[in-house]
Design an enzyme around this catalytic site. Structure first.
Site, PDB file in Angstrom:
ATOM      1  N   HIS A  22       0.835  -1.213   0.000  1.00 50.59           N
ATOM      2  CA  HIS A  22       0.000   0.000   0.000  1.00 50.59           C
ATOM      3  C   HIS A  22       0.868   1.260   0.000  1.00 50.59           C
ATOM      4  CE1 HIS A  22      -3.084  -2.631   2.320  1.00 50.59           C
ATOM      5  NE2 HIS A  22      -3.586  -2.446   1.108  1.00 50.59           N
ATOM      6  N   ARG A  95      -2.060  -6.544  -8.041  1.00 52.31           N
ATOM      7  CA  ARG A  95      -0.881  -7.352  -7.743  1.00 52.31           C
ATOM      8  C   ARG A  95      -0.721  -8.499  -8.732  1.00 52.31           C
ATOM      9  NH1 ARG A  95      -3.043  -8.209  -1.841  1.00 52.31           N
ATOM     10  NH2 ARG A  95      -4.806  -8.455  -3.240  1.00 52.31           N
ATOM     11  N   SER A 133      -3.027  -7.751   3.353  1.00 53.50           N
ATOM     12  CA  SER A 133      -3.269  -7.465   4.777  1.00 53.50           C
ATOM     13  C   SER A 133      -3.679  -8.741   5.489  1.00 53.50           C
ATOM     14  CB  SER A 133      -4.365  -6.415   4.931  1.00 53.50           C
ATOM     15  OG  SER A 133      -3.995  -5.223   4.306  1.00 53.50           O
TER      16      SER A 133
END
Ligand code: PNS
Length: 166
Positions: A22, A95, A133
């Site tokens: 991020h 990604r 995350s």
């Protein structure tokens, strides 16, 4: 209608917690846009490790030295928030191919809801392409090493959470 303010982009997400992926995307955006708002989703339904206040505190700490990066929260529809802030773009990180379908659906739904708002996809540095995350939380809580994968402020907060749980 007055045109939206030039080159303000919103980088929305849950950021539970912020990862170096991020951070990488945010800094890349800071070169492309005049201003960036890292917009933390406040979603009472989604079970988060960190409260919205904690997530905002962490993100603010990480970007405190960047005057063109603002940190805010939003709830409800992202397009409503983007209209309110007069943003011209939404930024999302891509990604891997596995991200594409979900991101494509969101981008086109957001375009349907607000045709003047563009979604811009950015790729993080290669070393962060496997980061999420969810994995960070899992690895950390099971005793794995997340150094170099999250900002040190996040490591600190993860340790605090672990101490509370212990
Ligand atoms: O980091 P995440 O959890 O992948 O981010 C998802 C986010 C916050 C960008 C998305 O869930 C969102 O925009 N939520 C706000 C509600 C909304 O506008 N939903 C319609 C999206 S097409």
């Amino acid at each position: 209608m007055t045109p939206p303010s030039g080159r303000l982009a919103i980088f929305p997400g849950s950021f539970d917690p912020l990862t170096n992926g991020h951070v990488d995307i945010t800094l890349r955006c800071a070169h492309l846009f005049e201003r960036i708002i890292v917009a933390v989703l406040v979603n009472a339904e989604k079970k988060a490790l960190f409260s919205a206040d904690e997530r905002v505190q962490i993100v603010r700490e990480v970007f405190k030295e960047y005057p063109n990066i603002e940190v805010d929260t939003f709830d409800g529809l992202l397009v409503d928030y983007a209209r309110k802030r007069r943003a011209s773009a939404i930024v999302r990180g891509l990604r891997a191919v596995s991200d594409f379908e979900y991101e494509f659906q969101m981008a086109l739904m957001n375009r349907h809801l607000e045709p003047t708002l563009e979604t811009v996809f950015m790729m993080p540095a290669e070393q962060y392409t496997y980061l999420s995350s969810r994995l960070i939380k899992e690895v950390f809580m099971l005793g794995g090493d997340v150094r170099g994968l999250v900002p040190s402020a996040v490591e600190h907060w993860l340790r605090k959470k672990q101490a509370v749980k212990a």
